[in-house]
Design a protein around this motif. Structure first.
Motif, PDB file in Angstrom:
ATOM      1  N   SER A 101      18.689  14.751  20.087  1.00  0.00           N
ATOM      2  CA  SER A 101      18.538  13.701  21.093  1.00  0.00           C
ATOM      3  C   SER A 101      17.057  13.583  21.419  1.00  0.00           C
ATOM      4  O   SER A 101      16.278  14.495  21.159  1.00  0.00           O
ATOM      5  N   GLY A 102      16.681  12.451  22.019  1.00  0.00           N
ATOM      6  CA  GLY A 102      15.263  12.200  22.270  1.00  0.00           C
ATOM      7  C   GLY A 102      14.960  12.010  23.745  1.00  0.00           C
ATOM      8  O   GLY A 102      15.853  11.762  24.570  1.00  0.00           O
ATOM      9  N   ARG A 103      13.700  12.126  24.067  1.00  0.00           N
ATOM     10  CA  ARG A 103      13.195  11.865  25.409  1.00  0.00           C
ATOM     11  C   ARG A 103      11.811  11.238  25.306  1.00  0.00           C
ATOM     12  O   ARG A 103      11.085  11.485  24.330  1.00  0.00           O
ATOM     13  N   ILE A 104      11.434  10.482  26.340  1.00  0.00           N
ATOM     14  CA  ILE A 104      10.055  10.011  26.454  1.00  0.00           C
ATOM     15  C   ILE A 104       9.364  10.880  27.490  1.00  0.00           C
ATOM     16  O   ILE A 104       9.877  11.106  28.583  1.00  0.00           O
ATOM     17  N   TRP A 105       8.194  11.407  27.125  1.00  0.00           N
ATOM     18  CA  TRP A 105       7.478  12.373  27.958  1.00  0.00           C
ATOM     19  C   TRP A 105       5.978  12.111  27.795  1.00  0.00           C
ATOM     20  O   TRP A 105       5.597  11.241  27.005  1.00  0.00           O
ATOM     21  N   ALA A 106       5.142  12.845  28.504  1.00  0.00           N
ATOM     22  CA  ALA A 106       3.696  12.642  28.337  1.00  0.00           C
ATOM     23  C   ALA A 106       2.923  13.880  28.774  1.00  0.00           C
ATOM     24  O   ALA A 106       3.426  14.711  29.526  1.00  0.00           O
ATOM     25  N   HIS A 107       1.705  13.991  28.280  1.00  0.00           N
ATOM     26  CA  HIS A 107       0.795  15.033  28.761  1.00  0.00           C
ATOM     27  C   HIS A 107      -0.610  14.452  28.856  1.00  0.00           C
ATOM     28  O   HIS A 107      -0.901  13.379  28.322  1.00  0.00           O
ATOM     29  N   TYR A 108      -1.459  15.176  29.561  1.00  0.00           N
ATOM     30  CA  TYR A 108      -2.852  14.758  29.705  1.00  0.00           C
ATOM     31  C   TYR A 108      -3.698  15.330  28.574  1.00  0.00           C
ATOM     32  O   TYR A 108      -3.348  16.322  27.939  1.00  0.00           O
ATOM     33  N   ASN A 109      -4.848  14.676  28.355  1.00  0.00           N
ATOM     34  CA  ASN A 109      -5.794  15.069  27.323  1.00  0.00           C
ATOM     35  C   ASN A 109      -7.160  15.168  28.011  1.00  0.00           C
ATOM     36  O   ASN A 109      -7.473  14.375  28.900  1.00  0.00           O
ATOM     37  N   VAL A 110      -7.976  16.133  27.589  1.00  0.00           N
ATOM     38  CA  VAL A 110      -9.268  16.318  28.234  1.00  0.00           C
ATOM     39  C   VAL A 110     -10.432  16.078  27.269  1.00  0.00           C
ATOM     40  O   VAL A 110     -11.580  16.223  27.618  1.00  0.00           O
ATOM     41  N   ASN A 111     -10.118  15.655  26.052  1.00  0.00           N
ATOM     42  CA  ASN A 111     -11.150  15.543  25.019  1.00  0.00           C
ATOM     43  C   ASN A 111     -11.003  14.214  24.277  1.00  0.00           C
ATOM     44  O   ASN A 111     -10.047  14.006  23.532  1.00  0.00           O
ATOM     45  N   TYR A 112     -11.969  13.307  24.466  1.00  0.00           N
ATOM     46  CA  TYR A 112     -11.870  11.968  23.885  1.00  0.00           C
ATOM     47  C   TYR A 112     -11.858  11.961  22.364  1.00  0.00           C
ATOM     48  O   TYR A 112     -11.445  10.990  21.757  1.00  0.00           O
ATOM     49  N   SER A 113     -12.361  13.018  21.733  1.00  0.00           N
ATOM     50  CA  SER A 113     -12.429  12.984  20.276  1.00  0.00           C
ATOM     51  C   SER A 113     -11.266  13.731  19.627  1.00  0.00           C
ATOM     52  O   SER A 113     -11.190  13.794  18.410  1.00  0.00           O
ATOM     53  N   ASP A 114     -10.372  14.296  20.419  1.00  0.00           N
ATOM     54  CA  ASP A 114      -9.303  15.119  19.863  1.00  0.00           C
ATOM     55  C   ASP A 114      -7.941  14.683  20.399  1.00  0.00           C
ATOM     56  O   ASP A 114      -7.548  15.058  21.500  1.00  0.00           O
ATOM     57  N   PRO A 115      -7.190  13.903  19.606  1.00  0.00           N
ATOM     58  CA  PRO A 115      -5.870  13.458  20.075  1.00  0.00           C
ATOM     59  C   PRO A 115      -4.873  14.603  20.172  1.00  0.00           C
ATOM     60  O   PRO A 115      -3.797  14.428  20.723  1.00  0.00           O
ATOM     61  N   GLY A 116      -5.235  15.788  19.642  1.00  0.00           N
ATOM     62  CA  GLY A 116      -4.348  16.935  19.753  1.00  0.00           C
ATOM     63  C   GLY A 116      -4.609  17.767  20.985  1.00  0.00           C
ATOM     64  O   GLY A 116      -3.912  18.741  21.246  1.00  0.00           O
ATOM     65  N   ASN A 117      -5.613  17.384  21.780  1.00  0.00           N
ATOM     66  CA  ASN A 117      -5.941  18.162  22.976  1.00  0.00           C
ATOM     67  C   ASN A 117      -4.812  18.090  24.003  1.00  0.00           C
ATOM     68  O   ASN A 117      -4.154  17.062  24.147  1.00  0.00           O
ATOM     69  N   TYR A 118      -4.626  19.181  24.730  1.00  0.00           N
ATOM     70  CA  TYR A 118      -3.547  19.257  25.727  1.00  0.00           C
ATOM     71  C   TYR A 118      -4.113  19.764  27.040  1.00  0.00           C
ATOM     72  O   TYR A 118      -4.702  20.834  27.099  1.00  0.00           O
ATOM     73  N   ASP A 119      -3.958  18.971  28.105  1.00  0.00           N
ATOM     74  CA  ASP A 119      -4.498  19.354  29.408  1.00  0.00           C
ATOM     75  C   ASP A 119      -3.421  19.329  30.484  1.00  0.00           C
ATOM     76  O   ASP A 119      -3.662  18.930  31.614  1.00  0.00           O
ATOM     77  N   GLY A 120      -2.231  19.727  30.097  1.00  0.00           N
ATOM     78  CA  GLY A 120      -1.155  19.849  31.077  1.00  0.00           C
ATOM     79  C   GLY A 120      -0.140  18.727  30.998  1.00  0.00           C
ATOM     80  O   GLY A 120      -0.462  17.594  30.658  1.00  0.00           O
ATOM     81  N   LEU A 148     -11.096  15.302  35.091  1.00  0.00           N
ATOM     82  CA  LEU A 148     -11.466  15.679  33.731  1.00  0.00           C
ATOM     83  C   LEU A 148     -10.563  15.045  32.682  1.00  0.00           C
ATOM     84  O   LEU A 148     -10.856  15.096  31.493  1.00  0.00           O
ATOM     85  N   HIS A 149      -9.456  14.460  33.108  1.00  0.00           N
ATOM     86  CA  HIS A 149      -8.532  13.898  32.129  1.00  0.00           C
ATOM     87  C   HIS A 149      -9.203  12.800  31.309  1.00  0.00           C
ATOM     88  O   HIS A 149      -9.815  11.891  31.844  1.00  0.00           O
ATOM     89  N   ALA A 150      -9.048  12.894  30.015  1.00  0.00           N
ATOM     90  CA  ALA A 150      -9.569  11.842  29.137  1.00  0.00           C
ATOM     91  C   ALA A 150      -8.435  10.962  28.644  1.00  0.00           C
ATOM     92  O   ALA A 150      -8.589  10.249  27.674  1.00  0.00           O
ATOM     93  N   GLY A 151      -7.316  11.045  29.302  1.00  0.00           N
ATOM     94  CA  GLY A 151      -6.253  10.131  28.914  1.00  0.00           C
ATOM     95  C   GLY A 151      -4.876  10.724  29.024  1.00  0.00           C
ATOM     96  O   GLY A 151      -4.680  11.913  29.260  1.00  0.00           O
ATOM     97  N   LEU A 152      -3.923   9.838  28.846  1.00  0.00           N
ATOM     98  CA  LEU A 152      -2.503  10.180  28.898  1.00  0.00           C
ATOM     99  C   LEU A 152      -1.938   9.981  27.493  1.00  0.00           C
ATOM    100  O   LEU A 152      -2.146   8.937  26.872  1.00  0.00           O
ATOM    101  N   MET A 153      -1.240  11.009  26.985  1.00  0.00           N
ATOM    102  CA  MET A 153      -0.656  10.952  25.643  1.00  0.00           C
ATOM    103  C   MET A 153       0.859  10.791  25.785  1.00  0.00           C
ATOM    104  O   MET A 153       1.514  11.644  26.390  1.00  0.00           O
ATOM    105  N   ILE A 154       1.407   9.718  25.212  1.00  0.00           N
ATOM    106  CA  ILE A 154       2.850   9.499  25.299  1.00  0.00           C
ATOM    107  C   ILE A 154       3.534  10.205  24.117  1.00  0.00           C
ATOM    108  O   ILE A 154       3.095  10.080  22.972  1.00  0.00           O
ATOM    109  N   GLU A 155       4.599  10.925  24.440  1.00  0.00           N
ATOM    110  CA  GLU A 155       5.313  11.727  23.442  1.00  0.00           C
ATOM    111  C   GLU A 155       6.725  11.175  23.203  1.00  0.00           C
ATOM    112  O   GLU A 155       7.434  10.855  24.154  1.00  0.00           O
ATOM    113  N   GLY A 156       7.112  11.129  21.931  1.00  0.00           N
ATOM    114  CA  GLY A 156       8.515  11.002  21.572  1.00  0.00           C
ATOM    115  C   GLY A 156       8.997  12.394  21.215  1.00  0.00           C
ATOM    116  O   GLY A 156       8.470  13.012  20.301  1.00  0.00           O
ATOM    117  N   ARG A 157       9.964  12.904  21.973  1.00  0.00           N
ATOM    118  CA  ARG A 157      10.405  14.292  21.776  1.00  0.00           C
ATOM    119  C   ARG A 157      11.749  14.343  21.065  1.00  0.00           C
ATOM    120  O   ARG A 157      12.616  13.519  21.322  1.00  0.00           O
TER     121      ARG A 157
END
Ligand SMILES: [Ca+2]
Ligand SMILES: [Ca+2]
Length: 203
Positions: A101-120, A148-157
């Motif tokens: 099953s799936g969910r829509i979720w998100a986490h913060y990013n702290v590094n503009y050059s790294d889409p794999g960054n995770y800031d909570g 410090l957040h450099a963005g919000l990353m939307i996740e398909g889980r």
């Protein structure tokens, strides 16, 4: 003079009432899959079925089995505290009441050059896809105070119980303030896979 002051005040106040938003969609109609992956997820493009709209969708399967893989499908940058971001996508789940099953979720990013960054974690919609086939999942986030957040990353889980359990995603829509930058998987950034070990080692 009194008139000039009032007019000036009006100009200062107006933008607060005229908050403008932009809405963009992404349907996996190009050659790109995701911005980044967390855990044991494997992205691919689906060209036949199931496809919700257009002629392609995102296929996402778990291998090897373990954890909760995340397909990081959109990056919203240049956000301020208190901004709101709404996102939705369609997920294909034909297993009612059981995995995957799936969910829509998100986490913060702290590094503009790294889409794999995770800031909570930024949280998300705790409702799982119900298994009726294509179904829209959505959520609205309010950006918290961490400057410090450099963005919000939307996740398909994907929540699965067997290796190679698969979900499909399509027709994603994001609404964000006009000043934000919406980055889809079709931008030229490196595909990054993060593990819990990477995340723990960063703290
Ligand atoms: Ca599509
Ligand atoms: Ca299911």
């Amino acid at each position: 003079m009194k008139f000039v002051l009032s007019f000036g005040t009006l100009l200062l106040v107006l933008p607060a009432f005229a908050l403008a938003f932009q809405t963009e969609t992404y349907g996996w109609e190009e050659t790109s899959t995701v911005l980044a992956i967390y855990g044991n997820g494997n992205p691919d493009l689906e060209y036949t079925s199931p496809v919700y709209a257009g002629s392609q969708s995102l296929e996402f399967y778990e291998s090897p089995l373990g954890g909760t893989p995340q397909a990081i499908v959109c990056w919203i940058q240049n956000l301020d505290e208190g901004d709101t971001v709404a996102a939705s996508f369609y997920v294909y789940d034909d297993t009612p009441g059981s995995s995957p099953s799936g969910r829509i979720w998100a986490h913060y990013n702290v590094n503009y050059s790294d889409p794999g960054n995770y800031d909570g974690s930024a949280g998300g919609n705790s409702t799982y896809s119900s298994g009726i086939g294509w179904e829209q999942l959505s959520y609205e986030w309010t950006i918290d105070a961490d400057s410090l957040h450099a963005g919000l990353m939307i996740e398909g889980r994907i929540y699965s119980s067997s290796e190679f359990d698969t979900l499909w995603f399509d027709q994603m829509e994001v609404t964000a303030p006009d000043g934000a930058t919406i980055v889809w998987p079709n931008v030229p950034v490196a595909l990054v896979r993060r593990t819990w070990a990477d995340i723990k080692s960063a703290f």
